[in-house]
Design a protein around this motif. Structure first.
Motif, PDB file in Angstrom:
ATOM      1  N   ALA A 120      -5.310  -9.762   6.493  1.00 42.46           N
ATOM      2  CA  ALA A 120      -4.698 -10.741   5.587  1.00 42.46           C
ATOM      3  C   ALA A 120      -5.585 -11.958   5.378  1.00 42.46           C
ATOM      4  CB  ALA A 120      -3.343 -11.184   6.141  1.00 42.46           C
ATOM      5  N   ILE A 121      -6.656 -12.110   6.164  1.00 45.73           N
ATOM      6  CA  ILE A 121      -7.550 -13.259   6.043  1.00 45.73           C
ATOM      7  C   ILE A 121      -8.756 -12.859   5.210  1.00 45.73           C
ATOM      8  CG2 ILE A 121      -8.892 -14.986   7.282  1.00 45.73           C
ATOM      9  CD1 ILE A 121      -6.084 -15.268   8.057  1.00 45.73           C
ATOM     10  N   PRO A 122      -8.893 -13.329   3.976  1.00 48.16           N
ATOM     11  CA  PRO A 122     -10.120 -13.044   3.218  1.00 48.16           C
ATOM     12  C   PRO A 122     -11.345 -13.571   3.948  1.00 48.16           C
ATOM     13  CG  PRO A 122      -8.404 -13.921   1.777  1.00 48.16           C
ATOM     14  CD  PRO A 122      -7.917 -14.096   3.182  1.00 48.16           C
ATOM     15  N   SER A 123     -12.470 -12.930   3.702  1.00 45.85           N
ATOM     16  CA  SER A 123     -13.689 -13.276   4.434  1.00 45.85           C
ATOM     17  C   SER A 123     -14.095 -14.726   4.207  1.00 45.85           C
ATOM     18  CB  SER A 123     -14.826 -12.340   4.025  1.00 45.85           C
ATOM     19  OG  SER A 123     -15.053 -12.403   2.616  1.00 45.85           O
ATOM     20  N   TYR A 124     -13.947 -15.232   2.982  1.00 51.06           N
ATOM     21  CA  TYR A 124     -14.360 -16.606   2.733  1.00 51.06           C
ATOM     22  C   TYR A 124     -13.424 -17.604   3.395  1.00 51.06           C
ATOM     23  CZ  TYR A 124     -10.967 -16.036  -1.105  1.00 51.06           C
ATOM     24  OH  TYR A 124      -9.853 -15.770  -1.852  1.00 51.06           O
ATOM     25  N   ILE A 125     -12.183 -17.194   3.707  1.00 46.75           N
ATOM     26  CA  ILE A 125     -11.255 -18.107   4.371  1.00 46.75           C
ATOM     27  C   ILE A 125     -11.571 -18.202   5.863  1.00 46.75           C
ATOM     28  CG2 ILE A 125      -8.844 -18.369   5.069  1.00 46.75           C
ATOM     29  CD1 ILE A 125      -7.994 -17.625   2.333  1.00 46.75           C
ATOM     30  N   ILE A 126     -11.908 -17.069   6.490  1.00 55.00           N
ATOM     31  CA  ILE A 126     -12.237 -17.154   7.917  1.00 55.00           C
ATOM     32  C   ILE A 126     -13.536 -17.932   8.115  1.00 55.00           C
ATOM     33  CG2 ILE A 126     -13.544 -14.981   8.083  1.00 55.00           C
ATOM     34  CD1 ILE A 126     -12.216 -14.532  10.796  1.00 55.00           C
ATOM     35  N   ALA A 127     -14.487 -17.798   7.182  1.00 54.19           N
ATOM     36  CA  ALA A 127     -15.705 -18.608   7.264  1.00 54.19           C
ATOM     37  C   ALA A 127     -15.375 -20.083   7.049  1.00 54.19           C
ATOM     38  CB  ALA A 127     -16.715 -18.130   6.225  1.00 54.19           C
ATOM     39  N   LEU A 497       4.730   3.296  -5.449  1.00 52.50           N
ATOM     40  CA  LEU A 497       4.473   2.367  -6.546  1.00 52.50           C
ATOM     41  C   LEU A 497       4.566   0.920  -6.068  1.00 52.50           C
ATOM     42  CD1 LEU A 497       3.960   2.103  -9.601  1.00 52.50           C
ATOM     43  CD2 LEU A 497       6.439   2.053  -9.927  1.00 52.50           C
ATOM     44  N   LEU A 498       5.575   0.614  -5.260  1.00 53.54           N
ATOM     45  CA  LEU A 498       5.722  -0.741  -4.743  1.00 53.54           C
ATOM     46  C   LEU A 498       4.555  -1.097  -3.816  1.00 53.54           C
ATOM     47  CD1 LEU A 498       9.564  -0.873  -4.026  1.00 53.54           C
ATOM     48  CD2 LEU A 498       8.318  -1.907  -5.929  1.00 53.54           C
ATOM     49  N   SER A 499       4.145  -0.140  -2.999  1.00 52.36           N
ATOM     50  CA  SER A 499       3.002  -0.386  -2.126  1.00 52.36           C
ATOM     51  C   SER A 499       1.744  -0.668  -2.938  1.00 52.36           C
ATOM     52  CB  SER A 499       2.784   0.818  -1.204  1.00 52.36           C
ATOM     53  OG  SER A 499       1.644   0.637  -0.403  1.00 52.36           O
ATOM     54  N   ALA A 500       1.522   0.117  -3.992  1.00 53.27           N
ATOM     55  CA  ALA A 500       0.360  -0.101  -4.853  1.00 53.27           C
ATOM     56  C   ALA A 500       0.419  -1.468  -5.519  1.00 53.27           C
ATOM     57  CB  ALA A 500       0.283   1.005  -5.906  1.00 53.27           C
ATOM     58  N   MET A 501       1.580  -1.839  -6.022  1.00 56.70           N
ATOM     59  CA  MET A 501       1.725  -3.143  -6.680  1.00 56.70           C
ATOM     60  C   MET A 501       1.457  -4.286  -5.711  1.00 56.70           C
ATOM     61  SD  MET A 501       5.076  -2.374  -9.062  1.00 56.70           S
ATOM     62  CE  MET A 501       5.090  -4.014  -9.785  1.00 56.70           C
ATOM     63  N   LEU A 502       1.932  -4.140  -4.481  1.00 59.72           N
ATOM     64  CA  LEU A 502       1.741  -5.188  -3.498  1.00 59.72           C
ATOM     65  C   LEU A 502       0.262  -5.372  -3.164  1.00 59.72           C
ATOM     66  CD1 LEU A 502       3.646  -7.083  -2.016  1.00 59.72           C
ATOM     67  CD2 LEU A 502       3.695  -5.466  -0.121  1.00 59.72           C
ATOM     68  N   LEU A 503      -0.442  -4.256  -2.973  1.00 64.14           N
ATOM     69  CA  LEU A 503      -1.864  -4.327  -2.638  1.00 64.14           C
ATOM     70  C   LEU A 503      -2.685  -4.909  -3.796  1.00 64.14           C
ATOM     71  CD1 LEU A 503      -2.292  -0.915  -0.778  1.00 64.14           C
ATOM     72  CD2 LEU A 503      -2.347  -3.194   0.233  1.00 64.14           C
ATOM     73  N   VAL A 504      -2.388  -4.475  -5.015  1.00 64.60           N
ATOM     74  CA  VAL A 504      -3.114  -4.995  -6.176  1.00 64.60           C
ATOM     75  C   VAL A 504      -2.829  -6.483  -6.360  1.00 64.60           C
ATOM     76  CG1 VAL A 504      -3.339  -4.847  -8.689  1.00 64.60           C
ATOM     77  CG2 VAL A 504      -3.204  -2.765  -7.330  1.00 64.60           C
ATOM     78  N   PHE A 505      -1.586  -6.891  -6.142  1.00 63.25           N
ATOM     79  CA  PHE A 505      -1.220  -8.302  -6.307  1.00 63.25           C
ATOM     80  C   PHE A 505      -2.003  -9.184  -5.348  1.00 63.25           C
ATOM     81  CE2 PHE A 505       1.417 -11.993  -5.291  1.00 63.25           C
ATOM     82  CZ  PHE A 505       1.706 -12.477  -6.555  1.00 63.25           C
ATOM     83  N   VAL A 506      -2.072  -8.783  -4.087  1.00 64.51           N
ATOM     84  CA  VAL A 506      -2.761  -9.605  -3.092  1.00 64.51           C
ATOM     85  C   VAL A 506      -4.264  -9.601  -3.332  1.00 64.51           C
ATOM     86  CG1 VAL A 506      -3.254  -9.838  -0.641  1.00 64.51           C
ATOM     87  CG2 VAL A 506      -0.941  -9.317  -1.402  1.00 64.51           C
ATOM     88  N   ASP A 507      -4.843  -8.446  -3.650  1.00 66.66           N
ATOM     89  CA  ASP A 507      -6.277  -8.401  -3.923  1.00 66.66           C
ATOM     90  C   ASP A 507      -6.633  -9.249  -5.141  1.00 66.66           C
ATOM     91  OD1 ASP A 507      -7.035  -6.899  -1.788  1.00 66.66           O
ATOM     92  OD2 ASP A 507      -6.999  -4.990  -2.833  1.00 66.66           O
ATOM     93  N   SER A 508      -5.753  -9.276  -6.127  1.00 65.39           N
ATOM     94  CA  SER A 508      -6.005 -10.104  -7.304  1.00 65.39           C
ATOM     95  C   SER A 508      -5.938 -11.586  -6.957  1.00 65.39           C
ATOM     96  CB  SER A 508      -4.982  -9.783  -8.401  1.00 65.39           C
ATOM     97  OG  SER A 508      -5.054  -8.429  -8.787  1.00 65.39           O
TER      98      SER A 508
END
Length: 574
Positions: A120-127, A497-508
């Motif tokens: 859940a921690i993007p790489s630029y956030i942990i840096a 479908l809900l799992s896909a939407m959740l992953l795409v939403f967070v990655d976006s």
């Protein structure tokens, strides 16, 4: 007309007429959606063609400069980064998956899903967090000096985290779940019988792990490692913050700092070749992957109880990456957010940036879910080799780094805007200016090309679990393909479908490289706001944006952990 359709046509029973009508209906639907799928493939490949065009427009005088001053350092840093991250994610992901799958100790159940939290921690956030935490007068080194009895940073100071080893460590801490998750699934579902047989033959723990468990998980390790390496190569924020000059950082600086688009395109093509090489290596590593054991005969892996110092050691080892990769950076963000809100309140601009982020992520999620569902449904209705290849090509966008994609989109978007303005001029109206270039539409397009593969993967897995007998029964009752998709497939594939939407939403929400390069003027998202604050060194001002991104990233982690627990409970049931 095929032999099968002629035979059905000669059948006097009405069933033959029904089957013939279904055949032509499915065939017509397949051809129609093959055309639509080809259009999506072209939309994915257009940026690559444009990137090649930008690179070819560069002068021959550019390469001596790149070869002398840019590429050697960028290639060396990228190679060292990929090597270090690859070793770290394989070691952490495989060993942690083995511990929680093969052994039982205090806290194992909680740790098995908590090990996904660093994702859940993007790489630029942990840096961003560790640049302040690891500072000589930061909380980590200050606490350590107090514990050891030192008074000044001159007496005791840890190595500077702004280095290659620091970048490898931080990226490995947030990317090891890419290996942990598939390897844990392999250990949980397929290793039971073989490992029990090895234990019966008195094989030791080390021999079982290195001689049996790791070879069984090699395809899963290859898949997870390739994804982690592509994410590491695509990283921009962490590498730049920590002083590592990768190919991605070189592309960004060559384009924006030196205003040299052809040079950036040429470096981007080299980077794309490396990504394709990673994909080829991953596919080569699992070329012999076969499933030859019957699922009904498989037994879940019996966990051995660890007590005493062995249990404490296992608990400590599993807790360490969670603490370093999630608890410490998340706790830092919470503390800095509290101090910032108490001191100056919430910035008014942050609300508009949050709204921009949510709008982009929502639009991308809805479009990606719709396109992925239609593609998967078309592939199910017309199971042809061509359709399968089209579906794979439409999912290639995830392998294109954000910086490469952004450069490739510049040309097509500018040409479209020029064409639209030309039409307005021919019709006697004033040109409307830039319609797509430098707009949110360009960002949504880039997000779709990047993340459609994630939605496709989830939907394809969901459709594969639906028996084809449901389709046959619905057609027998006279259901049309549209009704079949709406009334049967959509409700049954809703979890996928809900799992896909959740992953795409967070990655976006957390996408940084493409957003930095394609965003409109005076348009900020949470990710770009955080990048700007970190670049200026005002870490406390970016903590709120970072915390919001992390909170959004927790949603798919909770969903993944619930799915993993459900799978484990199903696998452990007799």
């Amino acid at each position: 007309m095929t032999t099968e359709s002629l035979a059905l046509a000669r059948t006097p029973h009405p069933w033959g007429v029904l089957r013939l009508r279904q055949y032509f209906s499915a065939r017509h639907l397949g051809v129609g959606w093959q055309v639509a799928s080809l259009a999506l493939v072209l939309a994915v490949l257009v940026p690559l063609q444009s990137l090649l065009g930008h690179a070819m427009r560069g002068s021959g005088e550019l390469w001596p400069h790149l070869l002398s001053y840019v590429l050697p350092q960028a290639l060396q840093d990228s190679a060292l980064l990929l090597l270090g991250v690859g070793v770290l994610v394989i070691a952490l992901g495989s060993s942690l998956a083995w511990l929680v799958s093969a052994y039982d100790f205090v806290g194992r159940r909680e740790l098995s899903w908590a090990l996904l939290l660093p994702l859940a921690i993007p790489s630029y956030i942990i840096a961003f967090a560790y640049l302040d935490l690891w500072h000589p007068v930061g909380i980590l080194q200050s606490s350590l000096r107090t514990l050891l009895g030192f008074d000044s940073p001159r007496d005791f100071k840890l190595p500077d985290i702004r280095s290659m080893w620091g970048c490898i460590l931080l990226l490995g801490l947030v990317l090891y779940p890419y290996v942990y998750l598939p390897v844990r699934a392999v250990f949980s579902m397929q290793a039971g019988n073989l490992i029990e047989a090895a234990r019966t033959l008195q094989a030791g723990p080390q021999r079982i792990f290195f001689g049996l468990a790791l070879p069984l998980a090699r395809p899963a390790i290859a898949v997870g490692t390739s994804l982690a390496l592509m994410e590491a190569l695509n990283d921009l924020g962490a590498s730049e913050f920590l002083g590592v000059r990768t190919l991605t950082v070189s592309i960004y600086s060559t384009w924006l700092n030196r205003s040299n688009l052809p040079g950036a395109a040429q470096i981007a093509l080299l980077m794309l070749c490396i990504v394709l090489a990673l994909i080829s290596i991953e596919r080569w590593a699992r070329r012999h992957q076969r499933y030859t054991l019957a699922t009904r005969r498989m037994q879940p892996l019996a966990r051995r109880r660890l007590t005493g110092w062995r249990g404490v050691l296992a608990l400590t080892y599993c807790s360490l990456p969670i603490t370093l990769g999630f608890v410490m950076p998340a706790g830092y963000l919470v503390g800095e957010t509290y101090k910032r809100l108490r001191f100056s309140g919430l910035e008014s601009s942050l609300l508009s940036e949050l709204l921009n982020t949510l709008q982009l992520a929502t639009a991308t999620t809805l479009l990606a879910a719709l396109l992925a569902f239609l593609l998967s449904f078309a592939q199910r209705m017309a199971r042809t080799p061509l359709n399968r290849q089209i579906l794979r090509c439409a999912s290639l966008g995830y392998a294109i780094p954000g910086t490469v994609l952004a450069i490739g989109l510049l040309g097509p978007l500018a040409q479209f805007d020029a064409w639209i303005n030309r039409l307005f001029e021919l019709s006697g109206h004033a040109p409307i200016g830039l319609l797509l270039s430098g707009s949110s539409v360009a960002l949504i397009y880039a997000y779709l090309v990047r993340f459609l593969a994630i939605a496709n993967g989830s939907l394809e897995a969901g459709f594969s679990q639906l028996p084809t007998s449901l389709d046959d029964a619905a057609r027998t009752l006279g259901s049309s393909p549209t009704r079949l998709a709406w009334r049967i497939h959509l409700p049954l594939c809703r979890p996928a479908l809900l799992s896909a939407m959740l992953l795409v939403f967070v990655d976006s929400m957390k996408e940084l490289p493409a957003t930095l390069l394609l965003r409109p003027m005076n348009f900020e998202t949470l990710a770009t706001h955080l990048y700007g604050e970190a670049a200026r060194g005002t870490y406390e001002s970016g903590a709120i944006a970072a915390l919001l991104i992390v909170l959004a990233g927790l949603l798919p982690i909770i969903a993944l952990s619930r799915l993993a627990e459900r799978r484990d409970s199903h696998g452990s049931s007799p």
